[in-house]
Design an enzyme around this catalytic site. Sequence first.
Site, PDB file in Angstrom:
ATOM      1  N   GLY A 165      25.527 112.487 -23.431  1.00  0.00           N
ATOM      2  CA  GLY A 165      24.054 112.667 -23.899  1.00  0.00           C
ATOM      3  C   GLY A 165      23.128 112.743 -22.752  1.00  0.00           C
ATOM      4  O   GLY A 165      23.214 111.812 -21.822  1.00  0.00           O
ATOM      5  N   VAL A 211      29.985 117.653 -27.859  1.00  0.00           N
ATOM      6  CA  VAL A 211      31.114 116.450 -27.850  1.00  0.00           C
ATOM      7  C   VAL A 211      31.590 116.587 -29.335  1.00  0.00           C
ATOM      8  O   VAL A 211      31.040 116.375 -30.151  1.00  0.00           O
ATOM      9  CB  VAL A 211      30.618 114.870 -27.478  1.00  0.00           C
ATOM     10  CG1 VAL A 211      31.502 113.901 -27.683  1.00  0.00           C
ATOM     11  CG2 VAL A 211      29.940 115.333 -26.286  1.00  0.00           C
ATOM     12  N   GLY A 252      19.705 112.576 -22.939  1.00  0.00           N
ATOM     13  CA  GLY A 252      18.503 111.644 -23.325  1.00  0.00           C
ATOM     14  C   GLY A 252      18.021 110.677 -22.345  1.00  0.00           C
ATOM     15  O   GLY A 252      18.419 110.723 -21.120  1.00  0.00           O
ATOM     16  N   ASP A 283      20.202 104.598 -29.205  1.00  0.00           N
ATOM     17  CA  ASP A 283      20.089 104.716 -30.737  1.00  0.00           C
ATOM     18  C   ASP A 283      21.362 104.672 -31.376  1.00  0.00           C
ATOM     19  O   ASP A 283      21.322 104.264 -32.604  1.00  0.00           O
ATOM     20  CB  ASP A 283      19.186 106.024 -31.143  1.00  0.00           C
ATOM     21  CG  ASP A 283      17.817 106.297 -31.010  1.00  0.00           C
ATOM     22  OD1 ASP A 283      17.372 105.134 -30.244  1.00  0.00           O
ATOM     23  OD2 ASP A 283      17.091 107.087 -31.440  1.00  0.00           O
ATOM     24  N   ALA A 333      12.249 103.771 -26.886  1.00  0.00           N
ATOM     25  CA  ALA A 333      12.797 104.325 -25.229  1.00  0.00           C
ATOM     26  C   ALA A 333      12.796 103.282 -24.386  1.00  0.00           C
ATOM     27  O   ALA A 333      13.765 103.275 -23.674  1.00  0.00           O
ATOM     28  CB  ALA A 333      11.436 105.316 -24.993  1.00  0.00           C
ATOM     29  N   GLU A 357       2.076 109.265 -37.068  1.00  0.00           N
ATOM     30  CA  GLU A 357       1.638 110.319 -35.811  1.00  0.00           C
ATOM     31  C   GLU A 357       1.533 111.715 -36.373  1.00  0.00           C
ATOM     32  O   GLU A 357       0.673 112.376 -36.003  1.00  0.00           O
ATOM     33  CB  GLU A 357       2.474 110.101 -34.648  1.00  0.00           C
ATOM     34  CG  GLU A 357       2.244 108.876 -34.022  1.00  0.00           C
ATOM     35  CD  GLU A 357       3.124 108.458 -32.980  1.00  0.00           C
ATOM     36  OE1 GLU A 357       2.860 107.265 -32.201  1.00  0.00           O
ATOM     37  OE2 GLU A 357       4.190 109.296 -32.467  1.00  0.00           O
ATOM     38  N   GLY A 400      18.104 107.342 -21.905  1.00  0.00           N
ATOM     39  CA  GLY A 400      19.086 106.741 -21.469  1.00  0.00           C
ATOM     40  C   GLY A 400      20.033 107.069 -20.786  1.00  0.00           C
ATOM     41  O   GLY A 400      20.458 106.449 -19.722  1.00  0.00           O
TER      42      GLY A 400
END
Length: 448
Positions: free
Chosen positions: A11, A79, A13, A308, A325, A170, A15
């Site tokens: 991943g 993956v 992202g 997550d 985040a 939002e 993190g």
Amino acid sequence: MKERPRVVILGGGIGGIKAAQQLANQPVDVLIIDHNNYQVFQPLLYQVATSMLSTDEVVYPIRGFFKKANNVDFLLAEVRGIQPEAKIVKTSHGDVPYDYLIIALGSTPNFFGNKEVERNAFPLKTLQDAIRIRSHLLSVFEEASAEPDPEKRKALLTFVFVGAGPIGVEGAGGVSELVYDVLQKEFHHIDFDEVSIHLIGADPCVLSMMSEKLRIETLKVLQKKRIDVQCSMLVTGYDGETLSYRPMKAPKDAPCSTIKAKTVVWSAGVRPVDCLSSFACEKDRGKRLLIDDTIRVPGMQDIFAIGDCSSYTPPGEQRPLPTLAPVALAEGELAAKNILHDVRGEEMEHLHYKSKGVMAIIGNSEAVMEAGPLRGRGFLAWSAWLWIHLLTKAGFHANISVTFKWIFNYFSGTRLGRLITRPELQGLPESIKNTPEVKDVGAEKQAS
């Protein structure tokens, strides 16, 4: 000479990238695997969906992070599974061995088993989702401007957001500003009294993670933006034409309320990605991977999970850390540090996460924020939201462009990204696939 340990990060992202940055130029070899070659800054996806930002302003090439780190490489692949006993990751490009593994695969929308809603509603989780929503929002106004049937026109001009968390709040606020501040000035033959925007949530209030005072303030702002808010509601179905829902505490056979709408955006929850379903480890009720305070998966000394897809409940707390985040960044940093500690034979560090607060933007000059005893709303909170997100996202040139567009929009209310792109058939709700325009695109693709 002993080979250097190989760290595989699943991943790209925030993190996963944070972990790789901690391991850059260290005595390990790092391989990042992702099905995209870019990192998406998800907090700004709704601004792509509502035409404020363009796609290149919310993404950053993964390889671009590591120009000066020769020990970090990238593999563009899907993956498909993990085999911890063989220390192998199954991918679309074959098996990838590892010495240490960091699972940072994020999450995917959770439709809670409702296949009808999954087929017909729009998720807002990926860059492709945001592009589809943007094109759809603009397309329904074009269609409504030429639709003589009042019932069909009303359905085209009805927008529903499901989920009263930050994404729903939002997104609904962004659509309201797009509709009433921009499109109302351009579509001269549409009666904008026919437009209706709904926010429906299962929680008893909007932004349930915030204090009551800020929740009340958020509700007032949403109502001022002509958004109809209904909380404690369970969505039971959506066939592409009619959304049905009922109160959470009502019996299953209770009659449902309905809304005729061609646009339903789903932001009511997330779950781990499918390839982790067969990964044999302890999981919480939401199927997230349980980790300990060293960020490791219990019983697997060489596997770490962050963001997550992981679940860690601090001692004395009743709920796991939120899927935010700052949590992913802290976990990614500590996972990398503990891998280096293990390589050196040193003692592991433990996670002591302190919440940095929560915030949500509701529209131009309207936001709410809460960090410990500090609470803010209105322009001050809105300014803080903008600057914090600029500091968090990657890409200097994109940040300059984003800043310009935010300033330009603040003073002029103009949305520069109002582009209708030809929709891809894959991933579109069934109700949109069946429109003549999309059928023509599909036929053209098959012919080519």
